[in-house]
Write a protein that holds these residues in place. Structure first.
Motif, PDB file in Angstrom:
ATOM      1  N   ASN A   1     -25.792 -32.098  10.993  1.00 45.16           N
ATOM      2  CA  ASN A   1     -24.985 -32.157   9.764  1.00 45.16           C
ATOM      3  C   ASN A   1     -24.068 -30.938   9.675  1.00 45.16           C
ATOM      4  OD1 ASN A   1     -27.293 -30.613   9.502  1.00 45.16           O
ATOM      5  ND2 ASN A   1     -27.519 -30.955   7.292  1.00 45.16           N
ATOM      6  N   LYS A   2     -23.097 -30.920  10.540  1.00 46.71           N
ATOM      7  CA  LYS A   2     -22.166 -29.799  10.602  1.00 46.71           C
ATOM      8  C   LYS A   2     -21.200 -29.834   9.421  1.00 46.71           C
ATOM      9  CE  LYS A   2     -22.287 -29.939  15.652  1.00 46.71           C
ATOM     10  NZ  LYS A   2     -21.513 -30.190  16.878  1.00 46.71           N
ATOM     11  N   SER A   3     -20.776 -28.631   8.993  1.00 48.16           N
ATOM     12  CA  SER A   3     -19.719 -28.482   7.975  1.00 48.16           C
ATOM     13  C   SER A   3     -20.019 -29.297   6.731  1.00 48.16           C
ATOM     14  CB  SER A   3     -18.363 -28.894   8.561  1.00 48.16           C
ATOM     15  OG  SER A   3     -18.089 -28.160   9.730  1.00 48.16           O
ATOM     16  N   GLY A   4     -21.280 -29.324   6.344  1.00 43.77           N
ATOM     17  CA  GLY A   4     -21.624 -30.011   5.105  1.00 43.77           C
ATOM     18  C   GLY A   4     -21.616 -31.515   5.186  1.00 43.77           C
ATOM     19  N   GLN A   5     -21.414 -32.066   6.372  1.00 42.32           N
ATOM     20  CA  GLN A   5     -21.445 -33.513   6.515  1.00 42.32           C
ATOM     21  C   GLN A   5     -22.855 -34.034   6.299  1.00 42.32           C
ATOM     22  OE1 GLN A   5     -19.910 -34.400  10.378  1.00 42.32           O
ATOM     23  NE2 GLN A   5     -17.853 -33.653   9.940  1.00 42.32           N
ATOM     24  N   ASP A   6     -22.927 -35.329   5.973  1.00 43.66           N
ATOM     25  CA  ASP A   6     -24.237 -35.953   5.813  1.00 43.66           C
ATOM     26  C   ASP A   6     -24.992 -35.928   7.137  1.00 43.66           C
ATOM     27  OD1 ASP A   6     -23.702 -36.487   3.179  1.00 43.66           O
ATOM     28  OD2 ASP A   6     -22.992 -38.537   3.566  1.00 43.66           O
ATOM     29  N   ALA A   7     -26.306 -35.938   7.029  1.00 42.78           N
ATOM     30  CA  ALA A   7     -27.130 -35.957   8.233  1.00 42.78           C
ATOM     31  C   ALA A   7     -26.855 -37.228   9.038  1.00 42.78           C
ATOM     32  CB  ALA A   7     -28.607 -35.895   7.859  1.00 42.78           C
ATOM     33  N   GLU A   8     -26.948 -37.104  10.365  1.00 40.94           N
ATOM     34  CA  GLU A   8     -26.797 -38.262  11.237  1.00 40.94           C
ATOM     35  C   GLU A   8     -27.900 -39.275  10.949  1.00 40.94           C
ATOM     36  OE1 GLU A   8     -24.846 -39.348  13.629  1.00 40.94           O
ATOM     37  OE2 GLU A   8     -23.516 -37.671  14.125  1.00 40.94           O
ATOM     38  N   GLU A   9     -27.528 -40.551  11.040  1.00 42.44           N
ATOM     39  CA  GLU A   9     -28.507 -41.606  10.849  1.00 42.44           C
ATOM     40  C   GLU A   9     -28.848 -42.253  12.185  1.00 42.44           C
ATOM     41  OE1 GLU A   9     -27.836 -43.230   6.313  1.00 42.44           O
ATOM     42  OE2 GLU A   9     -26.874 -44.289   7.983  1.00 42.44           O
ATOM     43  N   TYR A  10     -30.121 -42.564  12.334  1.00 43.34           N
ATOM     44  CA  TYR A  10     -30.617 -43.226  13.526  1.00 43.34           C
ATOM     45  C   TYR A  10     -31.390 -44.477  13.129  1.00 43.34           C
ATOM     46  CZ  TYR A  10     -29.329 -39.202  16.344  1.00 43.34           C
ATOM     47  OH  TYR A  10     -28.618 -38.220  16.989  1.00 43.34           O
ATOM     48  N   THR A  11     -31.353 -45.471  14.020  1.00 45.77           N
ATOM     49  CA  THR A  11     -32.112 -46.702  13.804  1.00 45.77           C
ATOM     50  C   THR A  11     -33.377 -46.651  14.653  1.00 45.77           C
ATOM     51  OG1 THR A  11     -30.091 -47.978  13.420  1.00 45.77           O
ATOM     52  CG2 THR A  11     -32.098 -49.208  13.935  1.00 45.77           C
ATOM     53  N   LEU A  12     -34.509 -46.773  13.984  1.00 45.03           N
ATOM     54  CA  LEU A  12     -35.792 -46.838  14.672  1.00 45.03           C
ATOM     55  C   LEU A  12     -36.222 -48.297  14.750  1.00 45.03           C
ATOM     56  CD1 LEU A  12     -38.390 -45.474  15.849  1.00 45.03           C
ATOM     57  CD2 LEU A  12     -39.307 -45.555  13.505  1.00 45.03           C
ATOM     58  N   VAL A  13     -36.417 -48.793  15.967  1.00 46.91           N
ATOM     59  CA  VAL A  13     -36.921 -50.155  16.184  1.00 46.91           C
ATOM     60  C   VAL A  13     -38.243 -50.037  16.943  1.00 46.91           C
ATOM     61  CG1 VAL A  13     -36.530 -52.381  17.290  1.00 46.91           C
ATOM     62  CG2 VAL A  13     -34.618 -51.162  16.219  1.00 46.91           C
ATOM     63  N   THR A  14     -39.273 -50.695  16.438  1.00 47.96           N
ATOM     64  CA  THR A  14     -40.557 -50.723  17.130  1.00 47.96           C
ATOM     65  C   THR A  14     -40.922 -52.157  17.485  1.00 47.96           C
ATOM     66  OG1 THR A  14     -41.816 -50.858  15.055  1.00 47.96           O
ATOM     67  CG2 THR A  14     -41.407 -48.659  15.967  1.00 47.96           C
ATOM     68  N   LYS A  15     -41.524 -52.318  18.649  1.00 52.71           N
ATOM     69  CA  LYS A  15     -42.058 -53.603  19.093  1.00 52.71           C
ATOM     70  C   LYS A  15     -43.536 -53.377  19.399  1.00 52.71           C
ATOM     71  CE  LYS A  15     -37.632 -55.151  20.961  1.00 52.71           C
ATOM     72  NZ  LYS A  15     -36.897 -55.682  22.137  1.00 52.71           N
ATOM     73  N   THR A  16     -44.394 -54.031  18.630  1.00 52.04           N
ATOM     74  CA  THR A  16     -45.820 -53.736  18.653  1.00 52.04           C
ATOM     75  C   THR A  16     -46.619 -54.897  19.229  1.00 52.04           C
ATOM     76  OG1 THR A  16     -45.620 -52.295  16.713  1.00 52.04           O
ATOM     77  CG2 THR A  16     -47.821 -53.134  17.235  1.00 52.04           C
TER      78      THR A  16
ATOM     79  N   LEU B   1     -44.539 -57.804  17.396  1.00 50.44           N
ATOM     80  CA  LEU B   1     -44.032 -57.635  16.035  1.00 50.44           C
ATOM     81  C   LEU B   1     -42.885 -56.637  16.083  1.00 50.44           C
ATOM     82  CD1 LEU B   1     -44.255 -57.944  12.914  1.00 50.44           C
ATOM     83  CD2 LEU B   1     -45.851 -56.003  12.977  1.00 50.44           C
ATOM     84  N   VAL B   2     -41.714 -57.041  15.596  1.00 47.05           N
ATOM     85  CA  VAL B   2     -40.530 -56.185  15.609  1.00 47.05           C
ATOM     86  C   VAL B   2     -40.292 -55.651  14.195  1.00 47.05           C
ATOM     87  CG1 VAL B   2     -38.062 -56.042  16.103  1.00 47.05           C
ATOM     88  CG2 VAL B   2     -39.537 -57.504  17.508  1.00 47.05           C
ATOM     89  N   GLU B   3     -40.180 -54.348  14.075  1.00 47.81           N
ATOM     90  CA  GLU B   3     -39.908 -53.713  12.781  1.00 47.81           C
ATOM     91  C   GLU B   3     -38.808 -52.674  12.964  1.00 47.81           C
ATOM     92  OE1 GLU B   3     -43.880 -53.425  10.269  1.00 47.81           O
ATOM     93  OE2 GLU B   3     -44.216 -52.668  12.313  1.00 47.81           O
ATOM     94  N   SER B   4     -38.144 -52.312  11.854  1.00 51.19           N
ATOM     95  CA  SER B   4     -37.044 -51.357  11.933  1.00 51.19           C
ATOM     96  C   SER B   4     -36.972 -50.506  10.675  1.00 51.19           C
ATOM     97  CB  SER B   4     -35.714 -52.084  12.144  1.00 51.19           C
ATOM     98  OG  SER B   4     -35.419 -52.903  11.010  1.00 51.19           O
ATOM     99  N   SER B   5     -36.316 -49.357  10.809  1.00 50.97           N
ATOM    100  CA  SER B   5     -36.047 -48.483   9.663  1.00 50.97           C
ATOM    101  C   SER B   5     -34.893 -47.564  10.025  1.00 50.97           C
ATOM    102  CB  SER B   5     -37.295 -47.672   9.285  1.00 50.97           C
ATOM    103  OG  SER B   5     -37.677 -46.827  10.354  1.00 50.97           O
ATOM    104  N   VAL B   6     -34.333 -46.904   9.006  1.00 49.25           N
ATOM    105  CA  VAL B   6     -33.268 -45.929   9.211  1.00 49.25           C
ATOM    106  C   VAL B   6     -33.855 -44.535   9.041  1.00 49.25           C
ATOM    107  CG1 VAL B   6     -31.048 -45.063   8.395  1.00 49.25           C
ATOM    108  CG2 VAL B   6     -31.493 -47.532   8.440  1.00 49.25           C
ATOM    109  N   VAL B   7     -33.574 -43.662  10.006  1.00 51.00           N
ATOM    110  CA  VAL B   7     -34.117 -42.307  10.021  1.00 51.00           C
ATOM    111  C   VAL B   7     -32.961 -41.318   9.994  1.00 51.00           C
ATOM    112  CG1 VAL B   7     -35.497 -40.648  11.337  1.00 51.00           C
ATOM    113  CG2 VAL B   7     -36.108 -43.082  11.364  1.00 51.00           C
TER     114      VAL B   7
END
Length: 506
Positions: free
Chosen positions: A406-421, A457-463
């Motif tokens: 999060n350089k120069s006050g920018q919002d934190a980077e977002e990542y997609t977490l995908v799990t396959k269980t 089982l496929v699940e996801s979230s934003v990190v």
């Protein structure tokens, strides 16, 4: 809670060769429809480079033929079936790993056979006729498929240290077979790579050392050393089925390392590649563990470490069309295959699929321990977590990206977490089959229902990655295997589309 810290600058050794080769029952089974359906499914989903099976020269494939003419016994070869088999393999994107065996009845020196399908396991009565047959086949294959055939690996026989597979487990007689075969092939075309001794378990150190001593004395150098690797204690047979206890993973890896050490102790053979041309947990085709989630988790640990001292390793086998102890009695019968009849993927199938996906994602490993392996690429991270027979665990993984996100006050980077269980709760076709009453011959509807319970089982979230660190938590249940990806998220919503409003709208 298990904690894992991943630094993007780390570099850890991990040789992932999961898709090099896979095993099969005898080659003659490739003439059946169900076999080819299962192989196509495995190739479409995973895609192995080579396939290795028994029975290349057994009578059901019918290559070796004798006839009488003018009072003399003459030899001819019939390639009708082997062409049909290999043509189909190549159409499915897989090539033969040529195991030279077993003995055609008319060329055999004895009557000893093994298995339901009676593969002859005695030496040839005429070594010249044996080597002529081998070279004639290689010449035929080159004429049919071109020079690429010289890259197909060759292994001389199968498990000669076991008396059932080689008459009296006669070491000196096997060494003679290897020498005569090796020299004939190299004289014909030195580009072919020939390995042995293809041993399994019993007196393995004695056989490896004896084999190398023999090769040194004879002035020949095999192109690779081959052996097998199974990881259970002697089974208990109840009815049709074998029940086995798993051996300690560390002890089994040490056994593999001992073979590497023996080979490297010879100046002439130091660094020769080692191929595990068969590996699994149980070594019987009625080993009930093969159908379980525990098998999948245990083999995840195996796949994470087999590449440390072995160039290649081949799981035994891809599918359940297999007849060593006769035709199977039921859908889930403990078969070697990672796929059951009807193309039902067993939990173990997904372990192999996940490791192939990991290889496709990246070969740059940044973390590995006894229960996890994680790689990175410019897209982010991917990894596999497993839990061998322990209570449910939450893995807390901290990813350090090496620079602030999060350089120069920018919002934190977002990542997609995908799990396959894949675990006993969410991907367990064996349990559904049991709950249905264990139908030995399920109907089409029952097969489809069981198959529906056989997918991850496929699940996801934003990190969010704050201050160069992203923190994720992944549940790994008992006997579970979880594949995950953590990749940069590019959020590009269409004009007027509000996801939060959509899912909360009443």
């Amino acid at each position: 809670m298990g904690k894992i810290i991943v630094n993007s600058n780390n570099q850890t050794t991990f040789n992932n060769n999961v898709d090099y080769c896979v095993g099969t029952g005898r080659l003659g089974l490739a003439l059946t429809e169900e076999y080819l359906k299962e192989l196509k499914f495995v190739q479409d989903m995973i895609g192995f480079s080579y396939i290795r099976g028994h029975g290349l020269f057994s009578d059901d494939v019918a290559i070796y033929q004798e006839y009488e003419e003018d009072g003399q016994i003459k030899v001819e070869y019939n390639y009708t079936y082997i062409d049909r088999i290999f043509d189909r393999f190549l159409e499915l994107g897989i090539r033969p790993y040529l195991e030279l065996g077993f003995m055609p009845e008319k060329l055999a020196s004895g009557t000893q056979t093994i298995f339901y399908w009676k593969g002859n396991t005695t030496p040839p009565k005429d070594y010249k006729k044996w080597t002529n047959m081998v070279i004639a086949l290689l010449e035929h294959l080159k004429n049919r498929y071109g020079q690429e055939v010289t890259s197909w690996p060759i292994e001389v026989w199968n498990e000669p240290n076991l008396p059932g597979f080689w008459y009296k487990a006669d070491m000196e007689e096997y060494f003679k077979l290897f020498k005569e075969t090796f020299l004939a092939i190299k004289t014909y075309d030195s580009r072919f790579k020939v390995g042995g001794p293809a041993i399994c378990g019993v007196r393995d150190a004695e056989w490896i050392k004896g084999f190398l001593d023999f090769c040194k004395k004879e002035g020949i150098c095999p192109d690779r050393i081959t052996r097998h690797h199974y990881t259970v204690e002697f089974p208990e047979r109840i009815g049709h089925y074998d029940y086995s206890k798993l051996e300690d993973s560390k002890m089994r890896f040490e056994n593999l390392k001992s073979t590497r050490d023996i080979v490297d102790s010879y100046e002439e053979f130091k660094d020769l590649p080692i191929h595990l041309t068969e590996f699994s947990t149980s070594y019987t085709p009625r080993g009930v563990i093969h159908d379980t989630n525990l098998n999948a988790a245990y083999l995840a640990r195996q796949l994470s470490g087999l590449g440390d001292v072995n160039e290649a390793y081949s799981y035994w086998t891809f599918g359940d069309v297999f007849e060593e102890q006769g035709v199977q009695n039921s859908l889930f019968h403990g078969g070697f295959g990672m796929v059951a009849a009807g193309n039902i993927p067993k939990p173990t199938f997904w372990t192999f699929y996940f490791f192939k996906q990991l290889k496709l994602f990246s070969q740059d490993c940044v973390y590995r321990d006894d229960n996890a392996v994680i790689v990175k690429s410019d897209r982010g991270y991917a990894g596999i977590l497993w839990n061998i027979d322990e209570e449910d665990q939450v893995k807390e993984i901290s990813f350090a990206f090496g620079e602030k996100q999060n350089k120069s006050g920018q919002d934190a980077e977002e990542y997609t977490l995908v799990t396959k269980t894949v675990d006993e709760t969410c991907c367990n076709p064996l349990k559904l089959w049991h709950d249905l009453g264990e139908p030995a011959y399920p109907t089409r509807e029952e097969t489809e229902l069981i198959k529906s319970a056989a997918w991850p089982l496929v699940e996801s979230s934003v990190v969010k990655a704050d201050d160069s660190v992203a923190l994720v938590k992944v549940l790994v249940r008992k006997n579970g295997v979880v594949y995950f990806t953590l990749t940069k998220r590019s959020f590009t919503p269409d004009r007027g589309y509000d996801y939060d409003k959509v899912v909360s709208f009443h």
